[in-house]
Structures are given as structure tokens and as C-alpha cells.
Write an enzyme that holds these catalytic residues in place. Structure first.
Site, PDB file in Angstrom:
ATOM      1  N   CYS A 274       0.567  -1.390   0.271  1.00 27.65           N
ATOM      2  CA  CYS A 274       0.354   0.381   0.033  1.00 27.65           C
ATOM      3  C   CYS A 274       0.577   1.234   0.105  1.00 27.65           C
ATOM      4  CB  CYS A 274      -0.980  -0.043   1.189  1.00 27.65           C
ATOM      5  SG  CYS A 274      -2.207  -0.833   1.241  1.00 27.65           S
TER       6      CYS A 274
ATOM      7  N   HIS B 204      -3.112   6.894   2.307  1.00 30.76           N
ATOM      8  CA  HIS B 204      -3.590   5.956   2.002  1.00 30.76           C
ATOM      9  C   HIS B 204      -4.882   5.908   2.537  1.00 30.76           C
ATOM     10  CE1 HIS B 204      -3.628   1.658   1.000  1.00 30.76           C
ATOM     11  NE2 HIS B 204      -3.511   1.895   2.510  1.00 30.76           N
TER      12      HIS B 204
ATOM     13  N   ASN C  59      -9.985   0.274   0.371  1.00 31.27           N
ATOM     14  CA  ASN C  59      -8.867   0.145   0.235  1.00 31.27           C
ATOM     15  C   ASN C  59      -7.635  -0.900  -1.399  1.00 31.27           C
ATOM     16  OD1 ASN C  59      -5.731  -0.110   0.416  1.00 31.27           O
ATOM     17  ND2 ASN C  59      -6.509  -1.069   2.796  1.00 31.27           N
TER      18      ASN C  59
HETATM   19  O1  UT7 Z   1      -3.097  -1.133   3.867  1.00 29.18           O
HETATM   20  C1  UT7 Z   1      -3.468  -1.579   5.044  1.00 29.18           C
HETATM   21  C2  UT7 Z   1      -4.297  -2.459   4.958  1.00 29.18           C
HETATM   22  N1  UT7 Z   1      -5.005  -3.035   6.393  1.00 29.18           N
HETATM   23  C3  UT7 Z   1      -5.220  -2.568   7.217  1.00 29.18           C
HETATM   24  O2  UT7 Z   1      -5.849  -1.028   6.842  1.00 29.18           O
HETATM   25  C4  UT7 Z   1      -6.194  -2.418   8.285  1.00 29.18           C
HETATM   26  C5  UT7 Z   1      -6.440  -1.783   9.919  1.00 29.18           C
HETATM   27  N2  UT7 Z   1      -7.633  -2.604  10.541  1.00 29.18           N
HETATM   28  C6  UT7 Z   1      -9.114  -2.124  10.585  1.00 29.18           C
HETATM   29  O3  UT7 Z   1      -8.889  -2.032   9.429  1.00 29.18           O
HETATM   30  C7  UT7 Z   1      -9.424  -3.004  11.519  1.00 29.18           C
HETATM   31  O4  UT7 Z   1      -8.352  -3.214  12.886  1.00 29.18           O
HETATM   32  C8  UT7 Z   1     -10.176  -3.844  10.858  1.00 29.18           C
HETATM   33  C9  UT7 Z   1     -12.070  -3.109  10.466  1.00 29.18           C
HETATM   34  C10 UT7 Z   1      -9.692  -4.410  10.012  1.00 29.18           C
HETATM   35  C11 UT7 Z   1     -11.507  -4.673  12.186  1.00 29.18           C
HETATM   36  O5  UT7 Z   1     -12.005  -3.351  12.944  1.00 29.18           O
HETATM   37  P1  UT7 Z   1     -11.943  -3.981  14.507  1.00 29.18           P
HETATM   38  O6  UT7 Z   1     -12.772  -3.028  15.362  1.00 29.18           O
HETATM   39  O7  UT7 Z   1     -10.084  -3.788  14.921  1.00 29.18           O
HETATM   40  O8  UT7 Z   1     -12.325  -4.793  15.113  1.00 29.18           O
HETATM   41  P2  UT7 Z   1     -11.787  -6.665  15.889  1.00 29.18           P
HETATM   42  O9  UT7 Z   1     -10.822  -6.850  14.485  1.00 29.18           O
HETATM   43  O10 UT7 Z   1     -10.546  -5.908  17.119  1.00 29.18           O
HETATM   44  O11 UT7 Z   1     -13.014  -7.071  16.355  1.00 29.18           O
HETATM   45  C12 UT7 Z   1     -14.083  -6.238  17.047  1.00 29.18           C
HETATM   46  C13 UT7 Z   1     -15.391  -7.559  16.860  1.00 29.18           C
HETATM   47  C14 UT7 Z   1     -14.465  -9.072  16.448  1.00 29.18           C
HETATM   48  O12 UT7 Z   1     -16.103  -9.912  17.570  1.00 29.18           O
HETATM   49  P3  UT7 Z   1     -15.645 -10.393  18.868  1.00 29.18           P
HETATM   50  O13 UT7 Z   1     -14.597 -10.823  19.493  1.00 29.18           O
HETATM   51  O14 UT7 Z   1     -15.976  -8.356  19.506  1.00 29.18           O
HETATM   52  O15 UT7 Z   1     -17.389 -10.693  19.187  1.00 29.18           O
HETATM   53  C15 UT7 Z   1     -14.807  -9.429  15.700  1.00 29.18           C
HETATM   54  O16 UT7 Z   1     -15.137 -11.625  15.114  1.00 29.18           O
HETATM   55  O17 UT7 Z   1     -16.075  -7.640  15.079  1.00 29.18           O
HETATM   56  C16 UT7 Z   1     -16.077  -8.884  14.381  1.00 29.18           C
HETATM   57  N3  UT7 Z   1     -15.226  -9.020  13.650  1.00 29.18           N
HETATM   58  C17 UT7 Z   1     -17.149  -8.409  12.386  1.00 29.18           C
HETATM   59  N4  UT7 Z   1     -18.366  -8.137  13.010  1.00 29.18           N
HETATM   60  C18 UT7 Z   1     -18.716  -8.229  11.449  1.00 29.18           C
HETATM   61  C19 UT7 Z   1     -14.773  -8.514  12.971  1.00 29.18           C
HETATM   62  N5  UT7 Z   1     -14.817  -7.994  11.670  1.00 29.18           N
HETATM   63  C20 UT7 Z   1     -16.020  -8.604  11.327  1.00 29.18           C
HETATM   64  C21 UT7 Z   1     -17.086  -8.313  10.082  1.00 29.18           C
HETATM   65  N6  UT7 Z   1     -18.125  -7.582  10.457  1.00 29.18           N
HETATM   66  N7  UT7 Z   1     -15.877  -7.589   9.093  1.00 29.18           N
END
Ligand code: UT7
Length: 319
Positions: free
Chosen positions: A113, A246, A276
Site C-alpha cells: 500500500c 492511503h 482500500n
Molecule cells: O493498507 C493496510 C491494510 N489494512 C488495514 O488498514 C487494516 C487496519 N485494521 C482495521 O481496519 C481494523 O482492525 C478492522 C476493520 C480490520 C477490524 O476492526 P476492529 O475494530 O479492529 O475490530 P476487531 O478485529 O477488534 O473485531 C471486533 C469484533 C470481533 O468480535 P468479538 O470478538 O468482539 O465478538 C470480530 O469478530 O468484530 C468482529 N468482526 C466483525 N463483525 C462484523 C470482525 N470483522 C467483522 C465484520 N463484520 N466484517
């Protein structure tokens, strides 16, 4: 000629739109969660048979039209991509052939990226050293090819597209400074390690990501590189008209803007509509803001990117 100057931008988005509602049919997720956690509503997806070089070529044509320039004036092409058409030839050689030109040099840059910042930095060095006069710099990625649409942690984020910029030698200030960074110790938090070996795919052909680790790394590194580069080249962050980051996640953009002391009204955001698009995201956002009139000639711009590697970087530009 002391500087390289951006004389035109261009972009291309594939036709097919994949909405959050569409993703609800594929994985256990919902529009509200995706929008609240990422700021994304939809992303574009390449058509069957449409390749990264096709998108890169269209973005190049779009930039050439803005520059009112014939492709034959370009003497260097750099394509930033991590989803090349093939292992070889390079995607940039394919784009060169589609443009029907013979440049002195053409090559791909792979910094995930951060690719566009790396490519821009390289083109700026070529131009300032006199090795090139007019460079076509493209960021293009078909992320949908390497996204696992069973993995809700990653499939909600990525989209496809291409953006381009044409840089030319100039006596007037253009690119004021660039900085590229990398730390391979963080290579495991964002990977797509599938590769060909003896006629077979080895490793995971899909993106694998520790989202929270990437989030924290991105905010920290983007803030640091922008502040350090501003100090090094004597730019006051308060004078920046537009930050073009980005487009990873709106919350990363907001957190970084806060740490830089930048109001979100000075940040170009396209993540809602594009998702993204990896190496394409910065030049795509750049081109959108030029074409809708937000970015004006003379504006001070801060471009900043972060991605797998881990790699990150920034550039200040007098547009
Ligand atoms: O170019 C670089 C590329 N990558 C990035 O920029 C990614 C950077 N990271 C992020 O954007 C975020 O970490 C994510 C969007 C990927 C995830 O968001 P988050 O606020 O960090 O969520 P999390 O991983 O802490 O998950 C929170 C909850 C979990 O459930 P529990 O354990 O609290 O019950 C996940 O299982 O949300 C759940 N979850 C979802 N729920 C609905 C994870 N993905 C999803 C989803 N839909 N797509």
C-alpha cells in the site's frame, strides 16, 4: 532543473460495485458494522479478464489527456503494484506496450500500500538527477484477486482501481521532499505469502492480516514520518492545504489527522466509495480531489502511505 513537478493526474475504476449489502450475502457481517469500523460503503471490482495493466493503462490515458501530452514524451514509467499481471514481464512493460511507446526505462515497484509513495520518490530522484525528464508514475492493484471472500476480517476492506501522476522536470517547486521507510521485523502482521514453486502454489494465496496490529502500526508510523519529514525540509504542518493519505480505514485517517493537528476538512477521503485499493489509493484520491476542484495549483500537499513489509512513507508537494 531543480525539481520534479506533478503536471497531471489520472485515475480509473472498474465498473462493478461491491456494496456492504452484497458482502452480507458472502460473510457474517453487516453494513452498519463495516461503515462504523472502516468508513467503507462500497468498493469496485475488476471484471473477469480485466488486469492490473488494463486499469493502469486507463489511468495513464486519463492523466495524459489532462496534461494534453502525447505518450511519446514519457521517458520513464514506474508502476507500483502488488498484484502484477504476471511474475514477468513487469506490469510497467505491459503498460508501455499498450501505450505504444519506447521509454528509456520502465519497472515495477513493490511496496504494497506504500507503493505509490515509493514510486513517486524514485521518479523524483530520477528527474532531479537528470536521468529522466517526464515520468509516468502509476499505482494500480486488483486486490479482489487476492482477497478471501470467506474472511470477514479482510474482504470488507479491499477494492480495485488505478491512479496515475505525470511528473516533469521544472525550475519551479513541485515535489519538496520525500521519505520512505521500512521495517521487515513487522512482515508477519500483513501478508499474502502464496508463491509459485515447481508448478504449484505454495503458501496462502490470500491476504492474511492482524487488523489491530496493522491499525496501531499505521497510525504511529504515518504520524512519525510526516512530522519528521516536515521538520527536515522546513515545512509547517499547519500550512498544508490537503493531506492525501492511503485510504485504509477512516478511523486510521482520523486518528492520524488528530495526532498531526490537522482538521479532517483538510483530509481527502475516498475510502467510503473505493475501499482500500492498496497502491492505487493515494493517486486515486489525489485525482478525485484535483478533478472536483478541491486541490488547486499552488496548494501544499502531504501524501502519506503505509502497508505490508512493513513499509511507510510521505511526500510534501507544492502542486
Ligand atoms: O493498507 C493496510 C491494510 N489494512 C488495514 O488498514 C487494516 C487496519 N485494521 C482495521 O481496519 C481494523 O482492525 C478492522 C476493520 C480490520 C477490524 O476492526 P476492529 O475494530 O479492529 O475490530 P476487531 O478485529 O477488534 O473485531 C471486533 C469484533 C470481533 O468480535 P468479538 O470478538 O468482539 O465478538 C470480530 O469478530 O468484530 C468482529 N468482526 C466483525 N463483525 C462484523 C470482525 N470483522 C467483522 C465484520 N463484520 N466484517
Amino acid at each position: 532543473m531543480k525539481y520534479s513537478k506533478i503536471i497531471a493526474t489520472g485515475s480509473y475504476l472498474p465498473e462493478k460495485i461491491l456494496t456492504n449489502k452484497d458482502l452480507e450475502q458472502l460473510v457474517e457481517t453487516n453494513d452498519e458494522w463495516i461503515f462504523e469500523r472502516t468508513g467503507i460503503r462500497q468498493r469496485r471490482i475488476v471484471a473477469a479478464g480485466e488486469k492490473t495493466s488494463d486499469m493502469a493503462y486507463q489511468a495513464a490515458l486519463n492523466a495524459l489527456a489532462m496534461a494534453q501530452m502525447d505518450a511519446s514524451e514519457i521517458d520513464l514509467i514506474i508502476v507500483a503494484t502488488s498484484t502484477p499481471d504476471a511474475i514477468f514481464p513487469s506490469t510497467s512493460c505491459i503498460v508501455q506496450n499498450k501505450l505504444g511507446i519506447k521509454t528509456k526505462g520502465t519497472f515495477d515497484v513493490q511496496a504494497a500500500c506504500t507503493g505509490f509513495i515509493y514510486a513517486l520518490t524514485t521518479a523524483d530522484c530520477y528527474i532531479r538527477s537528470g536521468m529522466a525528464k517526464t515520468a509516468l508514475v502509476i499505482g494500480a492493484d486488483s486486490m479482489s484477486r487476492i482477497v478471501d471472500y470467506n474472511d470477514r476480517g479482510t474482504c470488507i476492506l479491499f477494492g480495485d482501481g488505478a491512479g496515475a501522476a505525470i511528473l516533469q522536470a521544472s525550475d519551479e517547486p513541485g515535489v519538496l521532499g520525500c521519505d520512505i521507510r521500512a521495517d521487515g521485523a513487522y512482515n508477519s502482521i500483513l501478508t499474502c505469502d502464496g508463491h509459485l514453486y515447481n508448478g504449484e502454489i505454495q503458501g496462502n494465496p490470500y491476504i492474511s492480516m492482524d487488523g489491530q496490529a496493522v491499525f496501531k502500526f499505521a497510525v504511529r508510523s504515518l504520524t512519525a514520518v510526516a512530522k519528521e519529514l516536515a521538520k527536515k525540509i522546513g515545512v509547517d504542518l499547519a500550512d498544508v492545504n490537503w493531506v492525501i493519505p492511503h485510504q485504509a480505514n477512516i478511523r486510521i485517517l482520523e486518528a492520524t489527522a488528530k495526532l498531526l493537528g490537522t482538521d479532517m476538512k483538510h483530509v481527502v477521503t475516498t475510502v467510503e466509495e473505493h475501499g482500500n485499493t492498496s497502491a492505487a489509493s493515494i493517486p486515486l484520491a489525489f485525482d478525485c480531489a484535483v478533478r472536483d476542484g478541491r486541490i488547486q495549483r499552488g496548494d501544499l500537499l502531504l501524501l502519506e502511505g503505509v502497508g505490508a513489509g512493513f513499509s511507510w512513507g510521505a511526500s510534501f508537494i507544492k502542486y
